[in-house]
Motif scaffolding. Structure first.
Motif, PDB file in Angstrom:
ATOM      1  N   HIS A 137      11.949 -23.341 102.405  1.00 53.70           N
ATOM      2  CA  HIS A 137      13.063 -24.042 102.129  1.00 53.70           C
ATOM      3  C   HIS A 137      13.530 -24.741 103.251  1.00 53.70           C
ATOM      4  CE1 HIS A 137      13.040 -20.546  99.482  1.00 53.70           C
ATOM      5  NE2 HIS A 137      13.572 -21.093  98.431  1.00 53.70           N
ATOM      6  N   ALA A 138      12.637 -25.649 103.754  1.00 57.15           N
ATOM      7  CA  ALA A 138      12.984 -26.300 104.922  1.00 57.15           C
ATOM      8  C   ALA A 138      14.381 -27.262 104.552  1.00 57.15           C
ATOM      9  CB  ALA A 138      12.056 -27.308 105.395  1.00 57.15           C
ATOM     10  N   LEU A 139      14.327 -27.770 103.410  1.00 57.02           N
ATOM     11  CA  LEU A 139      15.398 -28.825 103.109  1.00 57.02           C
ATOM     12  C   LEU A 139      16.990 -27.985 103.507  1.00 57.02           C
ATOM     13  CD1 LEU A 139      14.056 -30.447 100.024  1.00 57.02           C
ATOM     14  CD2 LEU A 139      14.425 -31.600 101.951  1.00 57.02           C
ATOM     15  N   ASN A 140      17.024 -26.922 103.214  1.00 57.08           N
ATOM     16  CA  ASN A 140      18.231 -26.183 103.347  1.00 57.08           C
ATOM     17  C   ASN A 140      18.807 -26.087 104.795  1.00 57.08           C
ATOM     18  OD1 ASN A 140      17.973 -25.256 100.857  1.00 57.08           O
ATOM     19  ND2 ASN A 140      17.528 -23.284 101.021  1.00 57.08           N
ATOM     20  N   VAL A 141      17.781 -26.082 105.610  1.00 56.42           N
ATOM     21  CA  VAL A 141      18.024 -26.363 107.126  1.00 56.42           C
ATOM     22  C   VAL A 141      18.348 -27.908 107.563  1.00 56.42           C
ATOM     23  CG1 VAL A 141      17.201 -25.933 109.635  1.00 56.42           C
ATOM     24  CG2 VAL A 141      16.753 -24.353 107.795  1.00 56.42           C
ATOM     25  N   LEU A 142      17.449 -28.605 107.114  1.00 53.59           N
ATOM     26  CA  LEU A 142      17.397 -30.251 107.634  1.00 53.59           C
ATOM     27  C   LEU A 142      18.669 -30.838 107.105  1.00 53.59           C
ATOM     28  CD1 LEU A 142      13.553 -30.858 107.209  1.00 53.59           C
ATOM     29  CD2 LEU A 142      15.198 -30.428 109.422  1.00 53.59           C
ATOM     30  N   VAL A 143      19.248 -30.245 105.838  1.00 55.57           N
ATOM     31  CA  VAL A 143      20.356 -31.178 105.283  1.00 55.57           C
ATOM     32  C   VAL A 143      21.606 -30.644 106.010  1.00 55.57           C
ATOM     33  CG1 VAL A 143      21.329 -29.167 103.490  1.00 55.57           C
ATOM     34  CG2 VAL A 143      21.699 -31.484 103.267  1.00 55.57           C
ATOM     35  N   LYS A 144      21.472 -29.477 106.751  1.00 57.12           N
ATOM     36  CA  LYS A 144      22.757 -29.045 107.693  1.00 57.12           C
ATOM     37  C   LYS A 144      22.435 -29.933 109.057  1.00 57.12           C
ATOM     38  CE  LYS A 144      24.347 -24.853 110.036  1.00 57.12           C
ATOM     39  NZ  LYS A 144      24.059 -23.453 110.231  1.00 57.12           N
ATOM     40  N   HIS A 145      21.452 -29.649 109.789  1.00 57.03           N
ATOM     41  CA  HIS A 145      21.626 -30.406 110.891  1.00 57.03           C
ATOM     42  C   HIS A 145      19.846 -30.564 111.309  1.00 57.03           C
ATOM     43  CE1 HIS A 145      20.525 -26.314 113.582  1.00 57.03           C
ATOM     44  NE2 HIS A 145      20.231 -26.328 112.283  1.00 57.03           N
ATOM     45  N   PRO A 146      19.417 -31.548 112.126  1.00 55.21           N
ATOM     46  CA  PRO A 146      18.203 -31.714 112.509  1.00 55.21           C
ATOM     47  C   PRO A 146      17.513 -30.742 113.353  1.00 55.21           C
ATOM     48  CG  PRO A 146      19.405 -33.330 113.612  1.00 55.21           C
ATOM     49  CD  PRO A 146      20.423 -32.584 112.694  1.00 55.21           C
ATOM     50  N   VAL A 147      16.381 -30.366 113.071  1.00 58.04           N
ATOM     51  CA  VAL A 147      15.798 -29.289 114.000  1.00 58.04           C
ATOM     52  C   VAL A 147      14.410 -29.631 114.324  1.00 58.04           C
ATOM     53  CG1 VAL A 147      17.316 -27.528 113.197  1.00 58.04           C
ATOM     54  CG2 VAL A 147      15.174 -27.816 112.290  1.00 58.04           C
ATOM     55  N   VAL A 148      13.830 -30.747 113.727  1.00 55.93           N
ATOM     56  CA  VAL A 148      12.274 -31.062 114.039  1.00 55.93           C
ATOM     57  C   VAL A 148      12.381 -32.462 114.941  1.00 55.93           C
ATOM     58  CG1 VAL A 148      10.325 -32.062 113.027  1.00 55.93           C
ATOM     59  CG2 VAL A 148      11.697 -30.276 111.766  1.00 55.93           C
ATOM     60  N   THR A 149      12.074 -32.147 116.255  1.00 59.91           N
ATOM     61  CA  THR A 149      11.674 -33.450 117.178  1.00 59.91           C
ATOM     62  C   THR A 149      10.656 -34.183 116.957  1.00 59.91           C
ATOM     63  OG1 THR A 149      13.244 -31.977 118.644  1.00 59.91           O
ATOM     64  CG2 THR A 149      12.102 -33.874 119.610  1.00 59.91           C
ATOM     65  N   GLY A 150      10.641 -35.223 116.965  1.00 66.21           N
ATOM     66  CA  GLY A 150       9.560 -36.193 116.846  1.00 66.21           C
ATOM     67  C   GLY A 150       8.413 -35.915 117.716  1.00 66.21           C
ATOM     68  N   ALA A 151       8.506 -35.600 118.908  1.00 67.94           N
ATOM     69  CA  ALA A 151       7.589 -35.373 120.020  1.00 67.94           C
ATOM     70  C   ALA A 151       6.860 -34.142 119.899  1.00 67.94           C
ATOM     71  CB  ALA A 151       8.177 -35.286 121.395  1.00 67.94           C
ATOM     72  N   THR A 152       7.346 -33.544 118.847  1.00 68.56           N
ATOM     73  CA  THR A 152       6.562 -32.102 118.424  1.00 68.56           C
ATOM     74  C   THR A 152       6.003 -32.112 117.124  1.00 68.56           C
ATOM     75  OG1 THR A 152       8.277 -30.886 117.358  1.00 68.56           O
ATOM     76  CG2 THR A 152       8.416 -30.834 119.814  1.00 68.56           C
ATOM     77  N   MET A 153       6.236 -33.070 116.626  1.00 68.39           N
ATOM     78  CA  MET A 153       5.765 -33.290 114.991  1.00 68.39           C
ATOM     79  C   MET A 153       4.504 -34.007 114.962  1.00 68.39           C
ATOM     80  SD  MET A 153       7.491 -35.955 112.195  1.00 68.39           S
ATOM     81  CE  MET A 153       9.222 -35.374 112.576  1.00 68.39           C
ATOM     82  N   ALA A 154       3.653 -33.456 113.783  1.00 68.10           N
ATOM     83  CA  ALA A 154       2.511 -34.217 113.325  1.00 68.10           C
ATOM     84  C   ALA A 154       2.652 -34.262 111.790  1.00 68.10           C
ATOM     85  CB  ALA A 154       1.365 -33.754 113.884  1.00 68.10           C
ATOM     86  N   PHE A 155       2.118 -35.229 111.292  1.00 67.71           N
ATOM     87  CA  PHE A 155       2.190 -35.377 109.901  1.00 67.71           C
ATOM     88  C   PHE A 155       0.851 -36.309 109.257  1.00 67.71           C
ATOM     89  CE2 PHE A 155       4.726 -38.662 111.484  1.00 67.71           C
ATOM     90  CZ  PHE A 155       4.122 -39.870 110.761  1.00 67.71           C
ATOM     91  N   ARG A 156       0.607 -36.047 107.882  1.00 69.27           N
ATOM     92  CA  ARG A 156      -0.608 -36.682 107.284  1.00 69.27           C
ATOM     93  C   ARG A 156      -0.138 -38.309 107.056  1.00 69.27           C
ATOM     94  NH1 ARG A 156      -4.333 -33.171 105.727  1.00 69.27           N
ATOM     95  NH2 ARG A 156      -3.675 -31.127 105.410  1.00 69.27           N
ATOM     96  N   LYS A 157      -0.980 -39.152 107.408  1.00 74.71           N
ATOM     97  CA  LYS A 157      -0.944 -40.455 107.357  1.00 74.71           C
ATOM     98  C   LYS A 157      -1.018 -41.058 106.177  1.00 74.71           C
ATOM     99  CE  LYS A 157      -0.561 -45.047 108.554  1.00 74.71           C
ATOM    100  NZ  LYS A 157      -1.624 -45.567 109.043  1.00 74.71           N
ATOM    101  N   GLU A 158      -1.531 -40.390 105.258  1.00 78.49           N
ATOM    102  CA  GLU A 158      -1.617 -40.648 103.789  1.00 78.49           C
ATOM    103  C   GLU A 158      -0.434 -40.986 103.033  1.00 78.49           C
ATOM    104  OE1 GLU A 158      -4.360 -38.333 102.106  1.00 78.49           O
ATOM    105  OE2 GLU A 158      -3.208 -36.588 101.690  1.00 78.49           O
ATOM    106  N   ILE A 159       0.670 -40.102 103.464  1.00 77.19           N
ATOM    107  CA  ILE A 159       2.075 -40.166 102.622  1.00 77.19           C
ATOM    108  C   ILE A 159       3.235 -40.820 103.511  1.00 77.19           C
ATOM    109  CG2 ILE A 159       1.387 -37.995 101.405  1.00 77.19           C
ATOM    110  CD1 ILE A 159       2.943 -36.343 103.599  1.00 77.19           C
TER     111      ILE A 159
END
Length: 307
Positions: A137-159
């Motif tokens: 339920h990550a969206l429940n948190v992210l709609v409230k406030h940002p908690v994912v900092t780009g410098a700590t993030m990784a994701f699949r390039k294909e999407i």
């Protein structure tokens, strides 16, 4: 920047490539990267923009130039721990359903001294919100406030195509993390995997920590701030509508965005006199929207007392 590059070179699991996109820097960045590339064991590509793009669009361009399956973002002032890429890779290898990974970080100051605080604690990313992420339920948190900092993030390039274009008035990591959460599983690594530098007078990236900083922020966030947030969330709503076929949680995300916009609009339209604000603030309090879409009692106090 040199410390960041050296920490990348020291990774136990080396990167397959490093892409650096220079956006008109004047601090010798290009020379540092070229010198580093001359002794690096992995390929390094340096792209120098013809014109200034701004932080968000520069990140978007850099990501688009990446060729690997997984993209790990980096800020030039931070320092990675040796285990960072290895731990991130291990999480992605667990399941193809995982679209993104992020971690905690240790905070340091301009002189690389530890501040005795983690990034997640600075964001008030508490145990309850962490459980929201672990239960899907990550969206429940992210709609409230940002908690994912780009410098700590990784994701699949294909999407990455579901993310672009990123509006220039958004901070790239906030936009990307929300859309990735609307796409699939976002996993957390509870250990700090890097040192995140908190600069004096920092404008973006971290919320205020000291009481005087909190009060100054509250006083600066009047109707204009909430209306700007409304505009940004409308952009996000429209983008999700266009990418809906690729986003399994699009409908839920849009419903939450609509409620967020409604809450922000009520806050933006509060009367100037404190007594007249009470009915609206009371309704938003009783409904729980201050806790779901703002900072709870802190936001209530701001709207009743500080504004």
């Amino acid at each position: 920047m040199s410390a960041q590059l050296e920490s990348i070179a020291a990774q136990e699991r080396p990167p397959d490539e490093l892409v650096v996109c220079d956006d008109g820097s004047s601090d010798g960045c290009c020379e540092i990267v070229r010198e580093f590339a001359g002794r690096s064991a992995f390929p390094i590509r340096l792209i120098v923009n013809d014109k200034n793009l701004g932080s968000t669009k520069n990140f978007e361009k850099a990501i688009s130039m990446c060729q690997g399956a997984i993209v790990a973002l980096a800020d030039q002032d931070d320092v990675w721990y040796r285990c960072k890429l290895g731990q991130i890779e291990a999480v992605f290898l667990r399941s193809d359903e995982i679209v993104s990974v992020f971690s905690d970080a240790d905070l340091i100051d301009d002189d690389s001294r530890g501040l005795g605080m983690s990034l997640w604690s600075a964001f008030s990313f508490d145990g309850g919100e962490r459980r929201e992420f672990t239960t899907g339920h990550a969206l429940n948190v992210l709609v409230k406030h940002p908690v994912v900092t780009g410098a700590t993030m990784a994701f699949r390039k294909e999407i990455f195509d579901i993310v672009t274009p990123i509006p220039a008035n958004w901070i790239h990591d906030r936009w990307i993390s929300f859309l990735l959460a609307a796409r699939g599983r976002v996993e957390m690594i509870f250990d700090p995997l890097m040192q995140y530098r908190r600069h004096k007078g920092q404008q973006e990236g971290l919320p205020p920590v000291l009481p005087r900083e909190l009060v100054a922020q509250a006083r600066s966030r009047g109707a204009h701030f909430h209306l700007e947030e409304v505009e940004r969330f409308r952009q996000l709503y429209d983008h999700i509508g266009k990418r809906g076929a690729q986003l399994p949680y699009a409908k839920y995300a849009q419903r939450e965005i609509e409620k967020k916009i409604s809450h922000l609009t009520h806050r933006a339209q509060l009367p100037h006199t404190r007594v007249a604000r009470i009915p609206t603030v009371l309704r938003e309090t009783v409904s729980g929207r201050y806790w779901r879409y703002s900072a709870g009692w802190r936001s209530v106090a701001r709207d009743l007392v500080i504004r």
